[in-house]
Design a protein around this motif. Structure first.
Motif, PDB file in Angstrom:
ATOM      1  N   THR A 176      11.110  25.241 -39.531  1.00  0.00           N
ATOM      2  CA  THR A 176      11.848  24.821 -40.149  1.00  0.00           C
ATOM      3  C   THR A 176      12.250  23.314 -39.797  1.00  0.00           C
ATOM      4  N   THR A 194      13.563  22.721 -43.604  1.00  0.00           N
ATOM      5  CA  THR A 194      15.099  22.506 -43.768  1.00  0.00           C
ATOM      6  C   THR A 194      15.472  21.348 -42.995  1.00  0.00           C
ATOM      7  N   ASN A 212      13.655  24.242 -49.650  1.00  0.00           N
ATOM      8  CA  ASN A 212      15.227  24.255 -49.124  1.00  0.00           C
ATOM      9  C   ASN A 212      15.693  23.424 -48.151  1.00  0.00           C
ATOM     10  N   THR A 218      17.608  21.032 -46.582  1.00  0.00           N
ATOM     11  CA  THR A 218      19.110  20.654 -46.364  1.00  0.00           C
ATOM     12  C   THR A 218      19.392  19.220 -45.694  1.00  0.00           C
TER      13      THR A 218
END
Length: 288
Positions: free
Chosen positions: A15, A38, A59, A61
């Motif tokens: 992640t 992310t 995805n 961010t």
């Protein structure tokens, strides 16, 4: 300097890519970032001189400062609409600072804000298409780039501080017809900019340092859209170009410091104007 490290695989399920993970690793040329990621940490791929192909997570961010700093072989990048932040607050390096070969940049349709510092210091590309889903351009998003022209779609209502500052090659700008707010120093020292049209929708200029067109030394032709009723405070403050301007007869108010310190040499104020703010023309040494 792991010069023999040619193949890098990031496991699906990861992640976050930690800061500095591959900083200075000269071997590998491509990287695919899984869609589970992310966050890419600051300088995660900095100075990866051979890295020429990057696929970002759909995805993603957060993109840290200097994430791809000085990746001088990187030629193209697609920014996903999910991206919210490109600034860690630690340094002023944009994620693509020093990416001299980055000629092709795509912003995914559906993006609503171009994050702060996203392309700050990226010298590669000269043009970019902003999707018509974008409503806001973040602070210093394109500062110190080699952009030569930009069309800002009519969906954009807010351009933040320094968004295009020090874009020395920027000669053509089309502002959004729905623009409401301009930050300070938006086009600071854009010394190739010769003309600008200000939409009647513009309501305010956020002033802390200089006006949006400070030190735009080549700016000559300024058009205020008919229908404008107020020239915002500080709009042309310290604009050093030899500007000429016609104030539409719909204008009733000229804001404080609107032309402060500019190189305006003459002005006709229409009879519709009933209020001129403090210092509106102060310091206009060439005004006769």
């Amino acid at each position: 300097g792991c010069t023999a490290l040619k193949n890098v695989e990031l496991e699906s399920g990861m992640t976050k890519i930690p800061a500095d993970l591959f900083n200075g690793c000269p071997g590998f040329t491509t990287i695919t970032i899984p869609d589970t990621v992310t966050v890419i940490g600051s300088s995660a791929f900095a100075d990866c001189k051979q890295l020429s192909s990057v696929r970002l997570s759909n995805n993603l961010t957060e993109l840290g400062s200097g994430a791809f700093l000085n990746c001088t072989s990187l030629t193209s990048i697609r920014i996903p609409k999910s991206l919210e932040s490109a600034y860690s607050g630690i340094t002023v390096d944009g994620p693509f600072d020093g990416c001299t070969a980055l000629k092709n940049v795509e912003l995914e349709s559906g993006m609503t804000k171009i994050p702060t510092d996203l392309f700050n210091g990226c010298p590669g590309f000269t043009t970019i298409t902003i999707p018509d889903t974008v409503t806001e351009i973040g602070e210093a998003a394109f500062a110190y780039t080699n952009l030569t022209s930009i069309v800002i779609p009519d969906t954009v209502t807010d351009i933040e501080n320094n968004a295009f500052s020090n874009c020395k090659q920027l000669s053509s700008v089309q502002l959004s017809n729905s623009l409401v707010s301009l930050g300070h120093d938006v086009f600071l020292s854009c010394t190739s900019l010769t003309s600008i049209r200000i939409p009647k929708s513009l309501e305010s200029v956020s002033i802390f340092y200089g006006g949006p067109f400070e030190d735009c030394s080549a700016l000559q032709n300024v058009e205020l859209e008919p229908g404008m009723t107020r020239i915002p405070d500080d709009l042309f403050k310290n604009c050093t170009g030899p500007i000429s301007i016609v104030i539409p007869d719909t204008v009733t108010e000229i804001g404080a410091s609107a032309f402060y310190g500019s190189h305006l040499s003459s002005i006709v104020i229409p009879d519709t104007v009933t209020d001129i703010g403090n210092y509106a023309f102060s310091g206009c040494a060439e005004l006769k």
